[in-house]
Enzyme design. Structure first.
Site, short mmCIF file in Angstrom:
data_model
loop_
_atom_site.label_atom_id
_atom_site.label_comp_id
_atom_site.label_asym_id
_atom_site.label_seq_id
_atom_site.Cartn_x
_atom_site.Cartn_y
_atom_site.Cartn_z
CG ASP A 335 -0.24 -0.26 2.51
OD1 ASP A 335 0.36 -1.34 2.63
OD2 ASP A 335 -0.26 0.61 3.40
CG ASN A 336 3.14 2.59 2.70
OD1 ASN A 336 2.06 3.18 2.63
ND2 ASN A 336 3.64 2.18 3.84
CG ASP A 345 1.87 6.67 2.01
OD1 ASP A 345 1.59 7.75 1.47
OD2 ASP A 345 1.02 5.80 2.26
P1 AMP Z 1 0.86 4.18 6.86
O1 AMP Z 1 1.62 3.24 7.72
O2 AMP Z 1 0.98 5.63 7.27
O3 AMP Z 1 1.14 3.98 5.41
O4 AMP Z 1 -0.68 3.86 7.12
C1 AMP Z 1 -1.25 2.59 6.93
C2 AMP Z 1 -2.74 2.72 6.97
O5 AMP Z 1 -3.15 3.22 8.24
C3 AMP Z 1 -3.31 3.67 5.94
O6 AMP Z 1 -4.54 3.14 5.53
C4 AMP Z 1 -3.51 4.94 6.72
O7 AMP Z 1 -4.51 5.76 6.20
C5 AMP Z 1 -3.93 4.39 8.08
N1 AMP Z 1 -3.62 5.32 9.19
C6 AMP Z 1 -2.40 5.60 9.70
N2 AMP Z 1 -2.51 6.50 10.70
C7 AMP Z 1 -3.83 6.79 10.82
C8 AMP Z 1 -4.59 7.64 11.67
N3 AMP Z 1 -4.03 8.39 12.63
N4 AMP Z 1 -5.93 7.67 11.50
C9 AMP Z 1 -6.51 6.94 10.55
N5 AMP Z 1 -5.86 6.11 9.72
C10 AMP Z 1 -4.54 6.04 9.85
MG MG Z 2 0.67 4.39 3.73
#
Ligand code: AMP
Ligand code: MG
Length: 583
Positions: A335-336, A345
């Site tokens: 997803d990243n 990301d």
């Molecule tokens: P990431 O690790 O930042 O790539 O995030 C992985 C997933 O978690 C993605 O779907 C993000 O949108 C979600 N996510 C991360 N932090 C938050 C947050 N504080 N609130 C809502 N969703 C989050």
């Molecule tokens: Mg992400």
């Protein structure tokens, strides 16, 4: 004599040497496989076409005249359910949901003039206005903006994680610049969405500063990346357990305005394939190809296979570029990973200091799945997952073709890596048999001595050949001194100097000039980001600004940066720093 250490092998990605024909069949030209830098990618092609004969007019001073468009994206089937509550979403690419404005007094704490003026055609003075704060923190919408949140899934740490999606990001719309470039504007930290799962939809100051600084720094290092225009901070309380040790702390919410040509990821396709929504999968693929891969003929029955070969090719190149600057993304989940092979990301990333293929920037990654030396293999894993997502829309022959393309990935990566490191050492002219050995030998010395990655290459660029030969003259070159403490340094340096002499022709100065344009003096070391963040948390953003200014010209020695110690040996406290996923 030891030629490669096992870990250098991992880093070089030479474990699987696959015949080139496997990838050649699916590259448009031999050059597009071999000489990435010399040919125009779809990305460049597109920008070039629009740039031609267009003069850039004056910047806009008034945000009320700034327009976005969501037309194209709104043509996808949208989530039929209304409201922001968390849910499992089906049969759509986007949900419509508005940002939740940040509460309390807002403050613009960082702005990228390069993005605001160069990409958004706005006069940077508008960033001082109240309107700017409102528009870019989610409090007000531009004409044409109809905020969307994207439904995607992903493999996280090797396992299918199901629906993820934009849990705290809102796509405001697309901006078409006067140069004809199109940018999708996204707010990050702008509140809850249907994809927020257990999250609060917010982002804190420290992670926002890291994303802002690093995406801009990567751009100026020449690495394909999303960009960041601004950070707006509020007094809204956001609660975080930063080190996952039960110590929840009150932090402040921040919103970053970030831009990319497209935010679609491998996980964007995966979620559709997993849900067996194949018409939508084709629709999204056709859209991505038409919008972002203009050189692929949309009537070509082999278009999905060609698209796949492009992503394989560009992903190999992106990861090789990461390696050439010592960058570890930290969370290489599908997803990243962008379908356009740009870095997106930014979370617990890190720039490697002491050379170590096992360097893991994210302290939450206990197994080191995303260590710097594993990134090439993780790229392979992610491309396998992309192929799985494409499989339902490929014919049997195309699946076989795609399998061959994937087999060619290690070789493409290795070639790209080799080419980039050759340039770092200024190994010019005809390929020599020992070039690969020379690079691997150096990496082995760096690994054994823990020499600093960035400064070793930089100081090789700054030293004269005489100095390299006679190390006694280079007390100030701290990274090289470390390297030269290896008992085999004289052997390596003598090989290297012979190679440089053989290519002949120009002076030390000319070589140094070339190398200094390739080997940065400044990268966003963790301790530098940390020091700036500590001040920022006390509302002093001067160091964020200094870093931003420095990293816009990473190849140029700058007084203020030198004074701040950005090219010096990392301070003693740098070693104990932890960066977790918390953001
Ligand atoms: P990431 O690790 O930042 O790539 O995030 C992985 C997933 O978690 C993605 O779907 C993000 O949108 C979600 N996510 C991360 N932090 C938050 C947050 N504080 N609130 C809502 N969703 C989050
Ligand atoms: Mg992400």
């Amino acid at each position: 004599m030891v030629i490669y250490s096992a870990s250098s092998y991992v880093l070089l990605g030479v474990a699987n040497v696959i015949i080139m024909s496997a990838c050649m069949d699916y590259c448009d030209t031999i050059e597009s496989c071999h000489g990435h830098d010399d040919t125009m990618s779809d990305r460049q092609h597109y920008i070039h076409a629009f740039n031609f004969n267009k003069s850039v007019e004056k910047h806009l001073h008034d945000l009320d005249h700034f327009k976005l468009s969501c037309k194209k994206l709104l043509a996808f089937p949208l989530d039929q359910v209304d409201g922001i509550f968390v849910r499992s979403v089906k049969n759509c690419i986007f949900s419509e949901s508005d940002p939740t404005p940040l509460k309390g007094p807002l403050r613009l704490v960082a702005v990228s003039k390069e993005v605001i003026e160069g990409m958004l055609d706005l006069d940077v003075a508008v960033s001082k206005s109240e309107d700017f704060l409102n528009y870019f923190s989610g409090g007000r919408l531009f004409p044409g903006s109809s905020p969307l949140t994207h439904r995607y899934g992903g493999h996280q740490f090797g396992y299918w994680a199901g629906q993820l999606g934009d849990g705290r990001a809102h796509l405001l719309g697309e901006y078409t610049s006067r140069k004809g470039e199109r940018w999708e504007l996204q707010l990050k930290g702008s509140g809850k969405t249907p994809y927020s799962r257990s999250g609060d939809g917010r982002a804190v100051v420290r992670s926002s500063v890291r994303e802002f600084l690093c995406s801009e720094a990567m751009h100026f290092l020449g690495v394909p990346t999303s960009r960041a225009a601004s950070i707006i901070v509020s007094e809204e309380a956001v609660w975080r357990d930063q080190f996952y040790n039960g110590k929840v702390k009150k932090e402040r919410g921040a919103v970053v305005l970030r831009l990319a040509t497209s935010w679609f990821r491998i996980g964007s396709l995966e979620v559709l394939a997993k849900a067996e929504e194949l018409d939508l999968l084709r629709k999204l693929l056709d859209f991505v190809i038409q919008e972002h891969f203009p050189s692929i003929d949309s009537n070509d029955p082999g278009k999905y296979l060609i698209f796949y070969s492009r992503v394989v090719n560009e992903t190999a190149h992106l990861i090789a570029q990461w390696m050439s600057i010592g960058f570890a993304h930290g969370v290489c989940n599908t997803d990243n990973f962008s379908l356009l092979s740009i870095t997106i990301d930014y979370g617990p990333f890190g720039f490697m200091e002491a050379y170590n293929p096992n360097f893991v920037p994210n302290t939450s990654d206990e197994e080191g799945r995303y260590s710097i030396g594993a990134q090439a293999n993780v790229g392979l894993f992610n491309l396998e997952k992309l192929l799985e997502a494409l499989t339902p829309v490929l014919t049997i022959e195309q699946r076989q073709g795609a399998g061959l393309v994937l087999k060619g990935y290690p070789r493409i990566y290795q070639m790209r890596f080799h080419k980039l490191f050759k340039a770092k050492l200024d190994l010019l002219g005809e390929e020599e048999e020992e070039d690969e050995y020379l690079i691997a030998f150096l990496l082995k010395l760096m690994e054994d001595t823990g020499a600093d990655f960035t400064m070793t290459f930089r100081q090789l660029s700054e030293a004269s050949m005489q100095q390299l030969h006679n190390m006694s003259n280079i007390q100030v070159m701290w990274a090289l001194q470390n390297l030269a403490s290896h008992k085999m340094y004289p052997e390596w340096v003598s090989m290297y100097l012979h190679r440089l002499k053989r290519q002949g022709g120009d002076s030390d100065e000319e070589r140094q000039h070339r190398m200094k344009r390739i080997n940065p003096r400044y990268v966003l070391r963790n301790w530098m980001a940390e020091s700036a963040i500590r001040k920022a948390e006390g509302n002093d953003f001067s160091e964020v600004e200094l870093l931003q200014r420095t990293l816009v010209q990473p190849y140029l020695t700058q007084d203020a940066a030198e004074e701040a110690g950005y090219a010096a040996q990392p301070p003693w406290w740098a070693q104990g720093l932890n960066v977790s996923c918390s953001s």
